[in-house]
Write an enzyme that holds these catalytic residues in place. Structure first.
Site, PDB file in Angstrom:
ATOM      1  N   GLY A   1       5.212 -53.077 -58.022  1.00 21.46           N
ATOM      2  CA  GLY A   1       3.976 -53.745 -57.333  1.00 21.46           C
ATOM      3  C   GLY A   1       4.282 -54.202 -56.076  1.00 21.46           C
ATOM      4  O   GLY A   1       4.819 -53.643 -55.337  1.00 21.46           O
ATOM      5  N   GLY A   2       4.103 -55.573 -55.634  1.00 21.27           N
ATOM      6  CA  GLY A   2       4.208 -56.173 -54.435  1.00 21.27           C
ATOM      7  C   GLY A   2       5.551 -56.128 -54.208  1.00 21.27           C
ATOM      8  O   GLY A   2       5.978 -56.044 -52.951  1.00 21.27           O
TER       9      GLY A   2
ATOM     10  N   GLY B   1       8.476 -24.471 -28.780  1.00 17.18           N
ATOM     11  CA  GLY B   1       8.172 -25.821 -28.748  1.00 17.18           C
ATOM     12  C   GLY B   1       9.092 -26.993 -29.342  1.00 17.18           C
ATOM     13  O   GLY B   1       9.129 -28.165 -28.855  1.00 17.18           O
ATOM     14  N   ALA B   2       9.860 -26.478 -30.184  1.00 11.26           N
ATOM     15  CA  ALA B   2      10.929 -27.088 -30.743  1.00 11.26           C
ATOM     16  C   ALA B   2      12.208 -27.664 -29.570  1.00 11.26           C
ATOM     17  O   ALA B   2      12.860 -28.621 -29.636  1.00 11.26           O
ATOM     18  CB  ALA B   2      11.717 -26.776 -31.767  1.00 11.26           C
TER      19      ALA B   2
HETATM   20  C1  HXC Z   1       6.263 -63.191 -64.865  1.00  3.84           C
HETATM   21  C2  HXC Z   1       8.125 -61.485 -65.315  1.00  3.84           C
HETATM   22  C3  HXC Z   1       7.521 -60.559 -64.727  1.00  3.84           C
HETATM   23  C4  HXC Z   1       6.385 -60.973 -63.584  1.00  3.84           C
HETATM   24  C5  HXC Z   1       9.090 -59.986 -65.528  1.00  3.84           C
HETATM   25  N1  HXC Z   1       9.020 -61.025 -66.132  1.00  3.84           N
HETATM   26  N2  HXC Z   1       8.233 -59.673 -64.874  1.00  3.84           N
HETATM   27  N3  HXC Z   1       7.423 -62.847 -65.457  1.00  3.84           N
HETATM   28  N4  HXC Z   1       5.708 -62.265 -63.908  1.00  3.84           N
HETATM   29  N5  HXC Z   1       5.789 -60.178 -63.022  1.00  3.84           N
HETATM   30  C6  HXC Z   1       9.901 -61.884 -66.855  1.00  3.84           C
HETATM   31  C7  HXC Z   1       9.779 -61.483 -68.525  1.00  3.84           C
HETATM   32  O1  HXC Z   1       8.836 -62.085 -69.179  1.00  3.84           O
HETATM   33  C8  HXC Z   1      11.216 -61.541 -69.118  1.00  3.84           C
HETATM   34  O2  HXC Z   1      11.140 -63.215 -69.294  1.00  3.84           O
HETATM   35  C9  HXC Z   1      11.987 -61.630 -67.817  1.00  3.84           C
HETATM   36  O3  HXC Z   1      11.325 -61.624 -66.626  1.00  3.84           O
HETATM   37  C10 HXC Z   1      12.710 -60.234 -67.856  1.00  3.84           C
HETATM   38  O4  HXC Z   1      11.800 -59.238 -67.952  1.00  3.84           O
HETATM   39  P1  HXC Z   1      11.974 -58.152 -69.198  1.00  3.84           P
HETATM   40  O5  HXC Z   1      10.717 -57.445 -69.434  1.00  3.84           O
HETATM   41  O6  HXC Z   1      12.795 -58.725 -70.292  1.00  3.84           O
HETATM   42  O7  HXC Z   1      13.167 -57.137 -68.190  1.00  3.84           O
HETATM   43  P2  HXC Z   1      13.211 -55.655 -68.274  1.00  3.84           P
HETATM   44  O8  HXC Z   1      13.137 -54.990 -69.620  1.00  3.84           O
HETATM   45  O9  HXC Z   1      14.661 -55.286 -67.468  1.00  3.84           O
HETATM   46  O10 HXC Z   1      11.979 -55.092 -67.538  1.00  3.84           O
HETATM   47  C11 HXC Z   1      11.924 -55.523 -66.174  1.00  3.84           C
HETATM   48  C12 HXC Z   1      10.273 -55.296 -65.595  1.00  3.84           C
HETATM   49  C13 HXC Z   1       9.236 -55.361 -66.746  1.00  3.84           C
HETATM   50  C14 HXC Z   1      10.481 -53.505 -65.522  1.00  3.84           C
HETATM   51  C15 HXC Z   1      10.212 -55.547 -64.371  1.00  3.84           C
HETATM   52  O11 HXC Z   1       9.688 -56.871 -66.894  1.00  3.84           O
HETATM   53  C16 HXC Z   1       7.771 -55.429 -66.179  1.00  3.84           C
HETATM   54  O12 HXC Z   1       7.512 -54.382 -66.322  1.00  3.84           O
HETATM   55  N6  HXC Z   1       7.315 -56.436 -65.503  1.00  3.84           N
HETATM   56  C17 HXC Z   1       6.078 -56.565 -65.021  1.00  3.84           C
HETATM   57  C18 HXC Z   1       5.919 -55.674 -63.867  1.00  3.84           C
HETATM   58  C19 HXC Z   1       4.655 -55.975 -63.375  1.00  3.84           C
HETATM   59  O13 HXC Z   1       3.554 -55.297 -63.862  1.00  3.84           O
HETATM   60  N7  HXC Z   1       4.516 -56.858 -62.251  1.00  3.84           N
HETATM   61  C20 HXC Z   1       3.025 -57.273 -61.568  1.00  3.84           C
HETATM   62  C21 HXC Z   1       2.886 -56.066 -60.587  1.00  3.84           C
HETATM   63  S1  HXC Z   1       1.496 -56.495 -59.670  1.00  3.84           S
HETATM   64  P3  HXC Z   1      12.116 -63.836 -70.393  1.00  3.84           P
HETATM   65  O14 HXC Z   1      11.587 -65.224 -70.499  1.00  3.84           O
HETATM   66  O15 HXC Z   1      11.995 -63.079 -71.530  1.00  3.84           O
HETATM   67  O16 HXC Z   1      13.558 -63.865 -69.628  1.00  3.84           O
HETATM   68  C22 HXC Z   1       1.963 -57.076 -58.358  1.00  3.84           C
HETATM   69  C23 HXC Z   1       0.992 -57.289 -57.324  1.00  3.84           C
HETATM   70  C24 HXC Z   1       1.190 -57.624 -55.784  1.00  3.84           C
HETATM   71  O17 HXC Z   1       2.928 -57.169 -57.860  1.00  3.84           O
HETATM   72  C25 HXC Z   1       0.370 -56.603 -55.121  1.00  3.84           C
HETATM   73  C26 HXC Z   1       0.574 -56.782 -53.594  1.00  3.84           C
HETATM   74  C27 HXC Z   1       0.061 -55.432 -52.789  1.00  3.84           C
END
Ligand code: HXC
Length: 510
Positions: free
Chosen positions: A169-170, A404-405
């Site tokens: 994402g961001g 051209g190159a």
């Molecule tokens: C809050 C988050 C988080 C998030 C992960 N965590 N992503 N908390 N916000 N975006 C937390 C989990 O709950 C977990 O907490 C810890 O971080 C580790 O994550 P895991 O899932 O256990 O790790 P892993 O298996 O390695 O997977 C990592 C990951 C996955 C691939 C990043 O966590 C994931 O898919 N997260 C969501 C990604 C996402 O959709 N983000 C939002 C994108 S939208 P605990 O407490 O268990 O340790 C965005 C908008 C901005 O970014 C756009 C601007 C243009």
């Protein structure tokens, strides 16, 4: 008093633990360093000055008031790399997955603002699950503030991103607006959205590695500039890169001591070009033989291999190199090569890094795939980038410079300063065979006549001398003396000043 001092140490120790020992252990088990360990590798020993160690988020939704970690998932501050100042942020995946909250974003913005004010690069170590889901729009707003600073800093201070974990994402869009992106193989990923969402939306089944791993982004998408085996290697390479760059756009790149004579003769270059004009040779050999101590920091090595981009030093001073690679697609320029080299040329121009162009190019790659994907617009990028660049430009044509190159590859006509050719250069509209088959089409059945016409064309145009007669080539030089010639050329251009007409900004064909 002593108690208070002890309390500070206790608070610091707690902050240094990030999300706790269990999560640190998990990070290590995944082959990753923690944010603080990474900064230890990146920066000179004892140079790190940390800010905002006790900043905590303000969220109270979804039970977040009970999940506070001092520092809020990002370690920020400044330090030095070989004595030169850089601002840094390192996202801490052990704290809520390094996700970006309002306060996490504010910490990054604070050091970006300081970097801009003080004219020093920003290095971001990214390891983040993106926007902190519990914070909603506050988190998106924080990203937006970072994005805006990335844009304003672009071309003012170098911005370097290292992707050191899953970035979604961001978390990928801020790096996307920085100058260089490095990734770590097998532990870093970049995607707008991950494999699960991809499956739901497009019904594609893809692994995280295939979708956004280091090999995808260095070889297929060109999003990343280089990939390394592990965290330590990636960070060591950032140190090497920073050493080549100026701290900001008002400074020159650093001059490092060189122990390689500027007039070193290399007789092996006199036989680098094969007798058969269609036989390839490795342009990297020429680059390393020209560089101080044979050191070439290549960028985008795995992408568009028909063009080479990277940094060398001459007399200890950084020079950006763009070179056609005859080993791949005969060195033709295609869409990918043009985009790759154009971005590199623009970086060098923005940061006052002189450009060396080594030319062996039979032309633009023809075909429907290229045309339908816009080779006209994308090919124009490199032409545009060279023409707008006002840094010192030195060009050496080793063999082919066709059509051209020829114009595109930093020719005299688009304001290259000093243009050399080896005696083996062929500067023409096209190769002799193709040219004769067009202008003497009616003689095609007559093999003898065609052979004579081809020989005649080759004698007239398959040389550098027609161009040298016109002054389009400043001098035809001996290959063995190329290093001496180009170091003297760049030395003569150190005072160069060239202005473009005033404009708000240009309109490069994007
Ligand atoms: C809050 C988050 C988080 C998030 C992960 N965590 N992503 N908390 N916000 N975006 C937390 C989990 O709950 C977990 O907490 C810890 O971080 C580790 O994550 P895991 O899932 O256990 O790790 P892993 O298996 O390695 O997977 C990592 C990951 C996955 C691939 C990043 O966590 C994931 O898919 N997260 C969501 C990604 C996402 O959709 N983000 C939002 C994108 S939208 P605990 O407490 O268990 O340790 C965005 C908008 C901005 O970014 C756009 C601007 C243009």
């Amino acid at each position: 008093m002593k108690d208070i001092l002890d309390q500070l140490e206790e608070r610091r120790d707690q902050a240094r633990l990030g999300g706790g020992q269990a999560r640190i252990d998990r990070q290590h088990k995944n082959g990753k360093l923690t944010a603080r360990e990474r900064l230890d590798v990146l920066l000179d020993p004892d140079s790190f000055e940390e800010y905002d160690m006790f900043v905590a988020h303000r969220s109270v939704d979804f039970g977040m008031e009970k999940q506070k970690f001092p520092g809020d998932g990002v370690v920020t501050g400044w330090g030095t790399i070989n004595g030169r100042q850089v601002y840094v942020f390192a996202q801490d995946f052990t704290v809520l997955g390094g996700s970006v909250s309002e306060t996490h974003g504010q910490k990054i913005c604070k050091i970006m603002d300081m970097a801009m004010q003080n004219g020093a690069p920003v290095i971001g170590l990214n390891d983040s699950g993106g926007a902190r889901i519990q914070e909603g729009v506050d988190s998106l707003a924080a990203y937006g503030e970072v994005f805006q600073r990335n844009i304003e800093a672009s071309g003012v201070i170098p911005q370097i991103s290292v992707i050191m974990g899953p970035c979604a994402g961001g978390a990928v869009y801020s790096p996307a607006m920085t100058d260089f992106i490095f990734m770590v193989r097998d532990s870093s990923y970049m995607f707008v959205t991950g494999p699960d969402v991809v499956k739901t939306v497009t019904n594609e089944t893809v692994t995280a590695e295939e979708l956004g791993g280091a090999s995808t982004h260095t070889a297929k998408s060109s999003v990343a500039d280089a990939a390394f085996e592990n965290d330590v290697e990636a960070l060591a390479e950032v140190r090497r890169l920073v050493d080549l760059l100026p701290l900001n756009n008002r400074e020159k790149p650093p001059v490092r001591p060189s122990f390689d004579a500027h007039d070193r003769i290399d007789n092996s270059l006199d036989t680098l070009i094969p007798d058969n004009p269609n036989t390839p040779y490795d342009m990297k050999e020429l680059i390393t033989k020209l560089a101080d101590e044979g050191d070439f920091f290549e960028m985008q090595e795995a992408y568009a291999k028909n063009i080479l981009t990277g940094f060398i030093r001459l007399e200890g001073r950084t020079v950006g190199v763009v070179a056609n690679q005859p080993m791949v697609l005969a060195g033709c320029i295609d869409i990918a090569a043009s985009r790759k080299a154009a971005r590199f040329v623009r970086f060098c121009d923005a940061f006052e890094i002189p450009l060396l162009t080594l030319v062996d190019v039979p032309g633009f790659l023809p075909g429907t795939s290229q045309e339908w994907n816009g080779v006209i617009k994308h090919g124009a990028k490199l032409l545009y980038a060279y023409g707008e660049a006002t840094v010192p430009k030195v060009t050496v044509i080793t063999r082919k410079a066709y059509g051209g190159a020829y114009d595109v590859m930093a020719s005299k006509h688009i304001r290259s300063d000093i243009n050399y050719a080896w005696p083996t250069a062929e500067i023409a509209v096209m190769g002799a065979k193709g040219a004769v088959e067009i202008i003497f089409r009616n003689e095609i059945g007559d093999a003898e006549a065609i052979a004579a016409r081809t020989a005649d064309y080759e004698e007239k145009f398959a040389t550098p001398f027609k161009a040298a007669e016109k002054g389009f080539i400043d001098e035809v030089i001996m290959p063995h003396s190329t290093r001496r010639r180009i170091t003297r050329a760049f030395a003569s251009l150190r005072g160069k000043q060239q202005k473009m007409p005033w404009k708000k900004h240009n309109n490069i064909p994007l």
